[in-house]
Design a protein around this motif. Structure first.
Motif, PDB file in Angstrom:
ATOM      1  N   LEU A  44      -8.978  -6.935  -5.066  1.00 33.41           N
ATOM      2  CA  LEU A  44      -9.364  -7.521  -3.855  1.00 33.41           C
ATOM      3  C   LEU A  44     -10.252  -8.505  -3.553  1.00 33.41           C
ATOM      4  O   LEU A  44     -11.332  -8.613  -4.323  1.00 33.41           O
ATOM      5  N   ASP A  45      -9.810  -9.565  -2.690  1.00 38.55           N
ATOM      6  CA  ASP A  45     -10.768 -10.621  -2.207  1.00 38.55           C
ATOM      7  C   ASP A  45     -10.723 -10.059  -0.554  1.00 38.55           C
ATOM      8  O   ASP A  45     -10.152  -9.268  -0.193  1.00 38.55           O
ATOM      9  N   GLN A  46     -11.619 -10.767   0.085  1.00 42.98           N
ATOM     10  CA  GLN A  46     -11.679 -10.533   1.493  1.00 42.98           C
ATOM     11  C   GLN A  46     -10.563 -10.311   2.308  1.00 42.98           C
ATOM     12  O   GLN A  46     -10.174  -9.548   3.014  1.00 42.98           O
ATOM     13  N   PRO A  47      -9.785 -11.467   2.146  1.00 42.05           N
ATOM     14  CA  PRO A  47      -8.479 -11.333   3.081  1.00 42.05           C
ATOM     15  C   PRO A  47      -7.410 -10.324   2.741  1.00 42.05           C
ATOM     16  O   PRO A  47      -7.129  -9.457   3.717  1.00 42.05           O
ATOM     17  N   LEU A  48      -7.353 -10.051   1.283  1.00 43.91           N
ATOM     18  CA  LEU A  48      -6.491  -8.829   1.027  1.00 43.91           C
ATOM     19  C   LEU A  48      -6.907  -7.526   1.480  1.00 43.91           C
ATOM     20  O   LEU A  48      -6.416  -6.651   1.733  1.00 43.91           O
ATOM     21  N   MET A  49      -8.497  -7.533   1.361  1.00 51.77           N
ATOM     22  CA  MET A  49      -9.154  -6.324   1.538  1.00 51.77           C
ATOM     23  C   MET A  49      -8.862  -6.121   3.331  1.00 51.77           C
ATOM     24  O   MET A  49      -8.562  -4.778   3.681  1.00 51.77           O
ATOM     25  N   LEU A  50      -8.900  -6.928   3.943  1.00 52.72           N
ATOM     26  CA  LEU A  50      -8.914  -6.719   5.467  1.00 52.72           C
ATOM     27  C   LEU A  50      -7.297  -6.542   5.805  1.00 52.72           C
ATOM     28  O   LEU A  50      -7.189  -5.600   6.824  1.00 52.72           O
ATOM     29  N   ALA A  51      -6.479  -6.900   5.072  1.00 46.37           N
ATOM     30  CA  ALA A  51      -4.987  -6.763   5.087  1.00 46.37           C
ATOM     31  C   ALA A  51      -4.766  -5.533   4.793  1.00 46.37           C
ATOM     32  O   ALA A  51      -3.947  -4.611   5.488  1.00 46.37           O
ATOM     33  N   LEU A  52      -5.282  -4.832   3.735  1.00 45.38           N
ATOM     34  CA  LEU A  52      -4.799  -3.625   3.184  1.00 45.38           C
ATOM     35  C   LEU A  52      -5.744  -2.357   4.501  1.00 45.38           C
ATOM     36  O   LEU A  52      -5.437  -1.437   4.508  1.00 45.38           O
ATOM     37  N   MET A  53      -6.914  -2.828   4.795  1.00 47.98           N
ATOM     38  CA  MET A  53      -7.700  -1.928   5.753  1.00 47.98           C
ATOM     39  C   MET A  53      -6.701  -1.795   7.139  1.00 47.98           C
ATOM     40  O   MET A  53      -6.499  -0.794   7.568  1.00 47.98           O
ATOM     41  N   ALA A  54      -5.950  -2.977   7.406  1.00 50.87           N
ATOM     42  CA  ALA A  54      -5.149  -3.161   8.331  1.00 50.87           C
ATOM     43  C   ALA A  54      -3.925  -1.863   8.257  1.00 50.87           C
ATOM     44  O   ALA A  54      -3.455  -1.303   9.536  1.00 50.87           O
ATOM     45  N   VAL A  55      -3.408  -2.186   7.138  1.00 50.19           N
ATOM     46  CA  VAL A  55      -2.271  -1.310   6.954  1.00 50.19           C
ATOM     47  C   VAL A  55      -2.739   0.005   6.817  1.00 50.19           C
ATOM     48  O   VAL A  55      -2.045   1.033   7.341  1.00 50.19           O
ATOM     49  N   LEU A  56      -3.931   0.370   6.283  1.00 50.08           N
ATOM     50  CA  LEU A  56      -4.572   1.799   6.294  1.00 50.08           C
ATOM     51  C   LEU A  56      -4.353   2.344   7.601  1.00 50.08           C
ATOM     52  O   LEU A  56      -4.331   3.494   7.974  1.00 50.08           O
ATOM     53  N   ALA A 109      -1.208   7.814   1.530  1.00 48.13           N
ATOM     54  CA  ALA A 109      -1.511   7.853   0.215  1.00 48.13           C
ATOM     55  C   ALA A 109      -1.097   6.664  -0.697  1.00 48.13           C
ATOM     56  O   ALA A 109      -1.863   6.172  -1.333  1.00 48.13           O
ATOM     57  N   ALA A 110      -0.087   6.104  -0.335  1.00 46.16           N
ATOM     58  CA  ALA A 110       0.673   5.124  -1.090  1.00 46.16           C
ATOM     59  C   ALA A 110      -0.241   3.780  -0.798  1.00 46.16           C
ATOM     60  O   ALA A 110      -0.840   3.099  -1.758  1.00 46.16           O
ATOM     61  N   THR A 111      -0.840   3.422   0.424  1.00 42.11           N
ATOM     62  CA  THR A 111      -1.835   2.656   0.928  1.00 42.11           C
ATOM     63  C   THR A 111      -3.095   2.601   0.067  1.00 42.11           C
ATOM     64  O   THR A 111      -3.898   1.531  -0.595  1.00 42.11           O
ATOM     65  N   MET A 112      -3.606   3.953  -0.270  1.00 34.53           N
ATOM     66  CA  MET A 112      -4.943   4.189  -0.768  1.00 34.53           C
ATOM     67  C   MET A 112      -4.658   3.695  -2.111  1.00 34.53           C
ATOM     68  O   MET A 112      -5.910   3.291  -3.000  1.00 34.53           O
ATOM     69  N   LEU A 113      -3.713   3.902  -2.871  1.00 32.77           N
ATOM     70  CA  LEU A 113      -3.301   3.583  -4.303  1.00 32.77           C
ATOM     71  C   LEU A 113      -3.726   2.143  -4.400  1.00 32.77           C
ATOM     72  O   LEU A 113      -4.255   1.652  -5.643  1.00 32.77           O
ATOM     73  N   ALA A 114      -3.443   1.266  -3.387  1.00 31.43           N
ATOM     74  CA  ALA A 114      -3.529  -0.138  -3.414  1.00 31.43           C
ATOM     75  C   ALA A 114      -4.820  -0.771  -3.853  1.00 31.43           C
ATOM     76  O   ALA A 114      -5.318  -1.844  -4.324  1.00 31.43           O
ATOM     77  N   PHE A 115      -5.976   0.017  -3.264  1.00 28.67           N
ATOM     78  CA  PHE A 115      -7.378  -0.097  -3.446  1.00 28.67           C
ATOM     79  C   PHE A 115      -7.719  -0.054  -4.772  1.00 28.67           C
ATOM     80  O   PHE A 115      -8.688  -0.697  -5.186  1.00 28.67           O
ATOM     81  N   VAL A 116      -7.210   0.622  -5.581  1.00 28.40           N
ATOM     82  CA  VAL A 116      -7.716   0.536  -6.986  1.00 28.40           C
ATOM     83  C   VAL A 116      -6.734  -0.147  -8.079  1.00 28.40           C
ATOM     84  O   VAL A 116      -6.990  -0.152  -9.121  1.00 28.40           O
ATOM     85  N   LEU A 170     -12.849   6.280  -8.495  1.00 26.09           N
ATOM     86  CA  LEU A 170     -12.181   7.714  -8.794  1.00 26.09           C
ATOM     87  C   LEU A 170     -11.777   8.469  -7.448  1.00 26.09           C
ATOM     88  O   LEU A 170     -10.852   9.315  -7.413  1.00 26.09           O
ATOM     89  N   MET A 171     -12.657   8.105  -6.593  1.00 26.82           N
ATOM     90  CA  MET A 171     -12.380   8.633  -5.136  1.00 26.82           C
ATOM     91  C   MET A 171     -11.277   8.381  -4.493  1.00 26.82           C
ATOM     92  O   MET A 171     -10.600   9.056  -3.778  1.00 26.82           O
ATOM     93  N   TRP A 172     -11.024   7.006  -4.655  1.00 26.36           N
ATOM     94  CA  TRP A 172      -9.707   6.537  -4.143  1.00 26.36           C
ATOM     95  C   TRP A 172      -8.414   7.146  -4.849  1.00 26.36           C
ATOM     96  O   TRP A 172      -7.638   7.332  -3.899  1.00 26.36           O
ATOM     97  N   TRP A 173      -8.626   7.489  -6.029  1.00 26.32           N
ATOM     98  CA  TRP A 173      -7.619   8.207  -6.820  1.00 26.32           C
ATOM     99  C   TRP A 173      -7.475   9.785  -6.250  1.00 26.32           C
ATOM    100  O   TRP A 173      -6.141  10.032  -6.033  1.00 26.32           O
ATOM    101  N   ILE A 174      -8.453  10.332  -6.001  1.00 28.06           N
ATOM    102  CA  ILE A 174      -8.302  11.558  -5.367  1.00 28.06           C
ATOM    103  C   ILE A 174      -7.805  11.535  -4.029  1.00 28.06           C
ATOM    104  O   ILE A 174      -6.876  12.405  -3.573  1.00 28.06           O
ATOM    105  N   CYS A 175      -8.290  10.866  -3.371  1.00 32.04           N
ATOM    106  CA  CYS A 175      -7.769  10.622  -1.954  1.00 32.04           C
ATOM    107  C   CYS A 175      -6.190  10.359  -1.851  1.00 32.04           C
ATOM    108  O   CYS A 175      -5.472  11.151  -1.065  1.00 32.04           O
TER     109      CYS A 175
END
Length: 406
Positions: A303-315, A292-299, A373-378
């Motif tokens: 995000l640029d592409q490197p940060l997005m990939l890093a967050l996906m790896a953490v997720l 849940a904490a990682t999902m909050l980071a998406f909103v 909004l979907m990221w917040w709900i998740c």
């Protein structure tokens, strides 16, 4: 218990390998379907809600049929169930390639694929193997099945994107259909496991289900896993589209799912291994909270592409690593023999959540033009799942003593 319950034989390891291959093909195919969102919408002129609803129906059919497939497998054998799943999958993927109306897409992509993934699901694979391994290996088996599933996600998502780019999306679906046909011969290896199986307990499937139905811990596990399913339904259906919606190229979506799959590959195996010696309840609490904490980071982050990939790896670390402790808890509380049936019931809740996640993600995007909004709900629901597992009791539940005959 046979000697195989103490020292696994070569036949047991062959069955473990065959079940892992089935999980690889079945789950890998299912998770790769999100890659087809953009090309299907461009070719057919549909909106995201249409595609999302098809995969939502798939998740719902999977969930509603999973308990029946699992009970069928526990009572009549796993091989015929897995072969049926392969047949449904081939029909569904082939039909998706040629469906030119939303209704046809719902039937093939939703109903047939839902029956396919239920019949050839990781729950059937876990149930097939847990009866022929020592109790100490059963949590590890669940982790191995999810590891194989994650490897399938990485490989088949990457290959699907390549096939779409080099060939076209319809040909890519037909190639996936051919791959799922291999589930049937892989499943035939499990026929050799009959002589290695642990003898059935005196309790029946019905008695085990009644025992679970009367347990508060069981329903708390189901509730948390239903939220887990909402996360999965949204993620597998919409994350590739989300990546495109924030201005990144389509291939970045495949890279994102690959990053999630790579870390999930190792985390799921580690989760299964830790479940042998650590509290499975505490593992679940930590996984849901950190997801849940990682999902909050998406909103909250730009995000640029490197940060997005890093967050996906953490997720990915907290993605499917919830499954081994869930399966381990069920076996620890209710015994391992009918774990396939119990996992089928729990997966019904999971797939109901997946239905909501896949459908709601499309609805929210079409209404707002964003997935925020979907990221917040998740994220909010992830914290609720964490809290729901706090009262779970890990002690085995014994059936009530029957009165003595007079």
């Amino acid at each position: 218990m046979t000697s195989a319950a103490v020292r696994p034989s070569a036949i047991v390891y062959a069955c473990i390998l065959a079940a892992s291959l089935v999980a690889f093909l079945s789950f890998g195919t299912r998770t790769s379907l999100g890659i087809f969102l953009e090309p299907v919408l461009q070719a057919r002129g549909w909106d995201r809600e249409t595609f999302g609803l098809a995969l939502a129906i798939q998740n719902l059919v999977w969930g509603l049929s999973q308990p029946f497939f699992s009970a069928w497998a526990d009572s009549k054998g796993n091989v015929r169930v897995l072969c049926s799943g392969a047949l449904f999958y081939v029909i569904g993927l082939t039909g998706m390639a040629y469906a030119d109306t939303p209704l046809a897409f719902y039937v093939f992509g939703g109903v047939f694929n839902g029956l396919g993934v239920a019949g050839a699901s990781w729950t059937i694979c876990v149930g097939a193997v847990t009866r022929i391994v020592p109790p100490a290996m059963q949590s590890w088996i669940a982790g191995l099945a999810i590891t194989a599933s994650s490897l399938g996600q990485i490989v088949l998502t990457t290959l699907s994107q390549a096939f779409i780019m080099v060939l076209d999306w319809q040909t890519a679906l037909l190639i996936l259909a051919g791959g799922t046909a291999l589930i049937a011969p892989a499943a035939m290896v499990l026929l050799t496991a009959r002589r290695e199986a642990i003898a059935a307990p005196r309790s029946s499937v019905t008695e085990t289900l009644a025992l679970a139905a009367g347990s508060r811990s069981f329903w708390l596990i189901v509730f948390g896993f239903t939220i887990c399913g909402l996360h999965a339904g949204f993620g597998f259906t919409h994350i590739p589209g989300y990546i495109v919606s924030i201005g990144m190229p389509p291939e970045a979506g495949a890279m994102a799912m690959g990053a999630l799959g790579i870390t999930n590959l190792f985390a799921s195996y580690l989760s299964g291994a830790l479940g042998q010696t650590r509290s499975k309840r505490r593992l679940l609490i930590g996984i849901y909270g950190l997801r849940a904490a990682t999902m909050l980071a998406f909103v909250l982050l730009t995000l640029d592409q490197p940060l997005m990939l890093a967050l996906m790896a953490v997720l990915g670390i907290f993605w499917m690593s919830s499954i081994p402790p869930t399966a381990g808890l069920l076996g620890q509380i209710f015994g391992p023999y009918y774990i396939g049936t119990l996992l089928g019931v729990v997966s019904c809740g999971h797939q109901f959540g997946s239905f909501v996640g896949a459908w709601l993600g499309g609805v929210i995007y079409d209404a707002t033009g964003s997935y925020d909004l979907m990221w917040w709900i998740c994220a909010a629901l992830g914290f609720i799942a964490m809290l729901a597992n706090l009262p779970v009791r890990e002690a085995p539940v014994e059936p009530a003593a029957k009165p003595a005959a007079i």
